[in-house]
Design a protein around this motif. Structure first.
Motif, PDB file in Angstrom:
ATOM      1  N   ALA A   8       0.805  -1.097  -0.119  1.00 21.22           N
ATOM      2  CA  ALA A   8      -0.013  -0.087  -0.184  1.00 21.22           C
ATOM      3  C   ALA A   8       0.872   1.321   0.112  1.00 21.22           C
ATOM      4  O   ALA A   8       0.646   2.146  -0.806  1.00 21.22           O
ATOM      5  CB  ALA A   8      -1.092   0.012   1.256  1.00 21.22           C
ATOM      6  N   ALA A   9       2.071   1.390   0.890  1.00 21.10           N
ATOM      7  CA  ALA A   9       2.851   2.457   1.010  1.00 21.10           C
ATOM      8  C   ALA A   9       3.628   2.654  -0.564  1.00 21.10           C
ATOM      9  O   ALA A   9       3.888   3.749  -0.919  1.00 21.10           O
ATOM     10  CB  ALA A   9       4.016   2.225   2.094  1.00 21.10           C
ATOM     11  N   LEU A  10       3.684   1.428  -1.241  1.00 16.93           N
ATOM     12  CA  LEU A  10       4.637   1.627  -2.576  1.00 16.93           C
ATOM     13  C   LEU A  10       3.638   2.120  -3.343  1.00 16.93           C
ATOM     14  O   LEU A  10       3.857   3.067  -4.418  1.00 16.93           O
ATOM     15  CB  LEU A  10       4.979   0.130  -2.981  1.00 16.93           C
ATOM     16  CG  LEU A  10       5.406   0.272  -4.406  1.00 16.93           C
ATOM     17  CD1 LEU A  10       6.912   1.070  -4.325  1.00 16.93           C
ATOM     18  CD2 LEU A  10       5.946  -1.126  -4.662  1.00 16.93           C
ATOM     19  N   GLN A  11       2.357   1.646  -3.418  1.00 16.38           N
ATOM     20  CA  GLN A  11       1.525   2.046  -4.314  1.00 16.38           C
ATOM     21  C   GLN A  11       1.118   3.574  -4.256  1.00 16.38           C
ATOM     22  O   GLN A  11       0.929   4.514  -5.250  1.00 16.38           O
ATOM     23  CB  GLN A  11       0.003   1.335  -4.318  1.00 16.38           C
ATOM     24  CG  GLN A  11       0.181  -0.255  -4.847  1.00 16.38           C
ATOM     25  CD  GLN A  11      -1.174  -0.861  -4.419  1.00 16.38           C
ATOM     26  OE1 GLN A  11      -2.167  -0.370  -3.649  1.00 16.38           O
ATOM     27  NE2 GLN A  11      -1.138  -1.992  -5.124  1.00 16.38           N
ATOM     28  N   ARG A  12       1.131   4.098  -2.962  1.00 15.83           N
ATOM     29  CA  ARG A  12       0.833   5.667  -2.601  1.00 15.83           C
ATOM     30  C   ARG A  12       2.073   6.317  -3.431  1.00 15.83           C
ATOM     31  O   ARG A  12       1.707   7.289  -3.984  1.00 15.83           O
ATOM     32  CB  ARG A  12       0.721   5.985  -1.215  1.00 15.83           C
ATOM     33  CG  ARG A  12       0.398   7.276  -0.848  1.00 15.83           C
ATOM     34  CD  ARG A  12       0.453   7.460   0.425  1.00 15.83           C
ATOM     35  NE  ARG A  12       1.444   6.815   1.266  1.00 15.83           N
ATOM     36  CZ  ARG A  12       1.185   5.729   2.250  1.00 15.83           C
ATOM     37  NH1 ARG A  12      -0.013   5.151   2.379  1.00 15.83           N
ATOM     38  NH2 ARG A  12       2.406   5.357   2.846  1.00 15.83           N
ATOM     39  N   SER A  13       3.199   6.114  -2.935  1.00 17.33           N
ATOM     40  CA  SER A  13       4.476   6.658  -3.660  1.00 17.33           C
ATOM     41  C   SER A  13       4.632   6.483  -5.209  1.00 17.33           C
ATOM     42  O   SER A  13       4.618   7.653  -5.771  1.00 17.33           O
ATOM     43  CB  SER A  13       5.658   5.750  -3.099  1.00 17.33           C
ATOM     44  OG  SER A  13       6.796   6.608  -3.519  1.00 17.33           O
ATOM     45  N   ASN A  14       3.972   5.529  -5.613  1.00 13.74           N
ATOM     46  CA  ASN A  14       4.124   5.474  -7.143  1.00 13.74           C
ATOM     47  C   ASN A  14       3.190   6.513  -7.717  1.00 13.74           C
ATOM     48  O   ASN A  14       3.313   7.185  -8.707  1.00 13.74           O
ATOM     49  CB  ASN A  14       3.715   3.891  -7.495  1.00 13.74           C
ATOM     50  CG  ASN A  14       4.558   2.977  -7.480  1.00 13.74           C
ATOM     51  OD1 ASN A  14       5.791   3.466  -7.340  1.00 13.74           O
ATOM     52  ND2 ASN A  14       4.199   1.697  -7.438  1.00 13.74           N
ATOM     53  N   LEU A  15       1.706   6.325  -7.064  1.00 14.59           N
ATOM     54  CA  LEU A  15       0.810   7.745  -7.634  1.00 14.59           C
ATOM     55  C   LEU A  15       1.525   8.810  -7.398  1.00 14.59           C
ATOM     56  O   LEU A  15       1.346   9.579  -8.379  1.00 14.59           O
ATOM     57  CB  LEU A  15      -0.381   7.391  -6.688  1.00 14.59           C
ATOM     58  CG  LEU A  15      -1.517   8.546  -6.909  1.00 14.59           C
ATOM     59  CD1 LEU A  15      -2.004   8.368  -8.240  1.00 14.59           C
ATOM     60  CD2 LEU A  15      -2.634   8.141  -5.961  1.00 14.59           C
ATOM     61  N   LEU A  16       1.845   9.219  -6.489  1.00 15.86           N
ATOM     62  CA  LEU A  16       2.370  10.621  -6.215  1.00 15.86           C
ATOM     63  C   LEU A  16       3.682  10.936  -7.312  1.00 15.86           C
ATOM     64  O   LEU A  16       3.644  12.006  -7.903  1.00 15.86           O
ATOM     65  CB  LEU A  16       2.994  10.948  -4.827  1.00 15.86           C
ATOM     66  CG  LEU A  16       1.883  10.799  -3.644  1.00 15.86           C
ATOM     67  CD1 LEU A  16       2.548  10.799  -2.254  1.00 15.86           C
ATOM     68  CD2 LEU A  16       0.929  11.696  -3.868  1.00 15.86           C
ATOM     69  N   THR A  17       4.548   9.770  -7.339  1.00 17.64           N
ATOM     70  CA  THR A  17       5.453   9.971  -8.228  1.00 17.64           C
ATOM     71  C   THR A  17       5.138  10.037  -9.722  1.00 17.64           C
ATOM     72  O   THR A  17       5.597  11.001 -10.565  1.00 17.64           O
ATOM     73  CB  THR A  17       6.567   9.001  -8.214  1.00 17.64           C
ATOM     74  OG1 THR A  17       6.616   8.942  -6.804  1.00 17.64           O
ATOM     75  CG2 THR A  17       7.756   9.155  -8.977  1.00 17.64           C
ATOM     76  N   GLU A  18       4.118   9.493 -10.090  1.00 13.40           N
ATOM     77  CA  GLU A  18       3.646   9.502 -11.159  1.00 13.40           C
ATOM     78  C   GLU A  18       2.918  10.778 -11.811  1.00 13.40           C
ATOM     79  O   GLU A  18       3.132  11.200 -13.088  1.00 13.40           O
ATOM     80  CB  GLU A  18       2.517   8.181 -11.729  1.00 13.40           C
ATOM     81  CG  GLU A  18       3.412   6.885 -11.750  1.00 13.40           C
ATOM     82  CD  GLU A  18       2.266   5.705 -11.788  1.00 13.40           C
ATOM     83  OE1 GLU A  18       1.141   5.900 -11.563  1.00 13.40           O
ATOM     84  OE2 GLU A  18       3.000   4.427 -11.384  1.00 13.40           O
TER      85      GLU A  18
END
Length: 199
Positions: free
Chosen positions: A72-82
């Protein structure tokens, strides 16, 4: 068409000068660039957690070893980074809290300054991967700090942006907001005059 990503970080929804400056910026930008796409991420409403073990695990562990919280933490970081990767223009609205940026904005930066994604390490040192983007930083300050050793806001954000390859950074400061009406009016007028030129 360009994509503009706006990051709000004021803890206040009402009476926030940095939010006023953001609205002025957006109105001006939309007038000059009506086809551009503007995305606003409000860190006071949709808070980004501080960097923690789950995010570090999401970044560093193989995917098949992630716990649910790490995924979940990785998905959140991916969203913000994208969102950042997709943007041509970045706008950060940042009141000065205790001589620096709000912790919410620091948390966002901790999620998007990612080795191998927004920067990489080379034999000659780190290299930013987000070249070609522009950034604007809209600040609101109770005192007058530009050029002062007490300003840990502008130097830090310039360093962070440069680290990921964004070197075209314009700062617009509304200063002296708590020093009485005369200073407040002068600080707002100066910031709005600069805003009128940015688009």
């Amino acid at each position: 068409m360009s994509r503009v990503l706006v990051i709000e970080s004021s803890a206040r929804q009402q009476g926030s000068v940095s939010r006023q400056l953001t609205q002025d910026f957006i109105a001006k930008w939309q007038t000059e660039h009506p086809a551009d796409e503007i995305t606003v991420r409000d860190l006071a409403v949709d808070q980004v957690p501080h960097l923690d073990a789950d995010l570090l695990g999401g970044w560093m562990k193989p995917a098949d070893q992630h716990s649910e919280s790490e995924q979940a933490a990785l998905q959140r970081s991916n969203l913000l980074t994208e969102e950042l990767l997709a943007a041509d223009v970045l706008v950060m609205a940042a009141p000065m809290y205790n001589f620096a940026i709000p912790s919410t904005l620091k948390s966002w930066l901790d999620h998007v300054l990612r080795a191998g994604v927004t920067f990489k390490y080379t034999e000659t040192g780190p290299k930013g991967l987000l070249t070609g983007k522009r950034a604007f930083v809209l600040t609101a300050r109770g005192g007058i700090y530009s050029g002062s050793a007490l300003d840990h806001q502008e130097p830090y954000l310039r360093q962070a942006m440069g680290f990921i390859g964004i070197h075209d950074v314009t700062f617009i400061h509304a200063e002296g907001l708590n020093l009485g009406n005369e200073f407040q009016e002068k600080g707002l007028a100066s910031a709005r005059a600069q805003l009128a030129q940015v688009a």
